[in-house]
Design an enzyme around this catalytic site. Structure first.
Site, PDB file in Angstrom:
ATOM      1  N   PRO A   1      59.179  53.822  54.026  1.00  0.00           N
ATOM      2  CA  PRO A   1      57.736  54.444  53.994  1.00  0.00           C
ATOM      3  C   PRO A   1      57.235  53.842  55.299  1.00  0.00           C
ATOM      4  O   PRO A   1      55.883  54.268  55.537  1.00  0.00           O
ATOM      5  CB  PRO A   1      57.213  54.007  52.910  1.00  0.00           C
ATOM      6  CG  PRO A   1      57.778  52.680  52.380  1.00  0.00           C
ATOM      7  CD  PRO A   1      59.337  52.784  53.067  1.00  0.00           C
ATOM      8  N   TYR A   2      57.695  52.920  56.061  1.00  0.00           N
ATOM      9  CA  TYR A   2      56.748  52.338  57.108  1.00  0.00           C
ATOM     10  C   TYR A   2      56.245  53.360  58.381  1.00  0.00           C
ATOM     11  O   TYR A   2      55.244  53.212  58.480  1.00  0.00           O
ATOM     12  CB  TYR A   2      57.634  51.272  57.846  1.00  0.00           C
ATOM     13  CG  TYR A   2      57.065  50.471  58.949  1.00  0.00           C
ATOM     14  CD1 TYR A   2      56.133  49.452  58.544  1.00  0.00           C
ATOM     15  CD2 TYR A   2      57.246  50.521  60.314  1.00  0.00           C
ATOM     16  CE1 TYR A   2      55.473  48.654  59.550  1.00  0.00           C
ATOM     17  CE2 TYR A   2      56.633  49.883  61.419  1.00  0.00           C
ATOM     18  CZ  TYR A   2      55.641  48.954  60.841  1.00  0.00           C
ATOM     19  OH  TYR A   2      54.882  48.294  61.918  1.00  0.00           O
ATOM     20  N   GLY A   3      57.345  54.142  58.810  1.00  0.00           N
ATOM     21  CA  GLY A   3      56.890  55.166  59.781  1.00  0.00           C
ATOM     22  C   GLY A   3      55.694  55.815  58.818  1.00  0.00           C
ATOM     23  O   GLY A   3      54.607  55.856  59.904  1.00  0.00           O
TER      24      GLY A   3
ATOM     25  N   SER B   1      53.487  55.247  56.748  1.00  0.00           N
ATOM     26  CA  SER B   1      52.423  54.494  56.562  1.00  0.00           C
ATOM     27  C   SER B   1      51.638  54.348  57.700  1.00  0.00           C
ATOM     28  O   SER B   1      50.301  54.238  57.894  1.00  0.00           O
ATOM     29  CB  SER B   1      52.785  53.132  56.008  1.00  0.00           C
ATOM     30  OG  SER B   1      53.351  52.323  56.836  1.00  0.00           O
TER      31      SER B   1
END
Length: 245
Positions: free
Chosen positions: A154-156, A158
Site C-alpha cells: 500500500p505504500y504507493g 498511501s
C-alpha cells in the site's frame, strides 16, 4: 523558527531536524517512542523530544498541545512520519508481491500512518496557526514512479493520497496566512525503510541529508509566501536559481 517534525527520529525526518536545528530553529522531534525522541533531541542544539503517534488522534492532540505550550507556538509543521513497504513485505525490493497478497492489517497501518497521519496532525495544527496569524506546512512526498510501481501496495497509494491531500490543503488555505508545500528527495533514499540486506553503496541511493538545504530554505524569510509548490530536493538549487531569475 519553531518547528514540529513528525517521524523525526530517523531517516529523512532526522536529516531535516538536524539541518533545521543547525540553522538556528527550535525543533520538536516527534516520534512514537518518547525515549527515542528525547534521545535524538538531546543530540541536536535546542531541540526537544515529544511522543507523537500520528495514527492516534489523542496522541496527536496531546503532542501538539505539549509543543505549543513549551515553544509558545509552531511556525513550521513538517509532516514526515511514514511506514514503508517493509511493514507488509520485508523483501519488497527483491521479491515484490501482488496487491492481493498484502495483509489487510498491514495495508491499514501504512495508510493510517502515511495518509491519515498527515491529515490528523495538520487538522490539529492549522486552526492554531490561523489563530496565531500564520504558519507553514511542508508535507514530505515521493517520486510519482513510486506511487504506481508494481509490488508497492500500500505504500504507493498511501503516498499518492498524501500528495493529493497536500494539494487540497493548499487550495483550502490559499489566501490565508498558512502556506502548504510538498518536498521530496527525488529518488530512492538511504533510510530505515530499506531492507537490511540491500546494499547502500555505489551511489545507488540518495543520502537523506539531501533534504537539508530545501527544508532550511522553506523555513527562511525568503520562502514566506511560497505556496503550493512541489520541490524536488535533488533539483533544489536549479529550482531556486530559476525562481530567483
Amino acid at each position: 523558527m519553531r518547528v514540529l517534525i513528525t517521524g523525526a527520529t530517523s531517516g529523512l525526518g532526522l536529516a531535516m531536524a538536524s539541518a533545521l536545528a543547525s540553522s538556528g530553529a527550535t525543533v520538536s522531534v516527534g516520534g512514537r517512542s518518547v525515549e527515542r525522541a528525547q534521545q535524538v533531541a538531546a543530540g541536536l542544539p535546542g531541540a526537544v523530544g515529544v511522543e507523537l503517534d500520528v495514527r492516534d488522534e489523542s496522541s496527536v492532540a496531546a503532542a501538539v498541545e505539549d509543543v505549543w505550550s513549551r515553544l509558545g507556538g509552531v511556525d513550521l509543521l513538517v509532516n514526515n512520519a511514514g511506514l514503508g513497504m517493509r511493514a507488509v513485505n520485508p523483501d519488497f525490493m527483491t521479491d515484490p508481491r501482488g496487491f492481493w497478497e498484502v495483509p489487510v492489517d498491514g495495508f491499514r497501518a501504512v495508510v493510517d500512518t502515511n495518509l491519515t497521519g498527515y491529515f490528523l496532525v495538520a487538522r490539529e495544527v492549522v486552526p492554531r496557526m490561523l489563530a496565531a496569524g500564520g504558519g507553514r506546512i511542508v508535507n514530505v512526498a515521493v517520486s510519482e514512479s513510486t506511487m504506481v510501481r508494481a509490488g508497492f501496495v500500500p505504500y504507493g497509494p498511501s503516498r499518492a493520497g498524501s500528495e493529493a491531500l497536500s494539494r487540497i490543503m493548499a487550495a483550502d488555505l490559499r489566501g490565508t496566512s498558512v502556506t502548504v508545500n510538498l518536498l521530496l528527495p527525488g529518488g530512492p533514499t538511504d533510510t530505515g525503510m530499506l531492507p537490511a540486506h540491500v546494499s547502500r553503496g555505489g551511489g545507488r541511493f540518495l543520502d537523506a541529508e539531501v533534504m537539508g538545504p530545501p527544508i532550511v530554505w522553506l523555513a527562511s524569510p525568503e520562502a514566506e509566501s511560497v505556496h503550493d509548490q512541489r520541490i524536488v530536493a535533488v533539483d533544489f538549487e536549479r529550482w531556486l536559481a530559476e525562481r530567483r531569475g
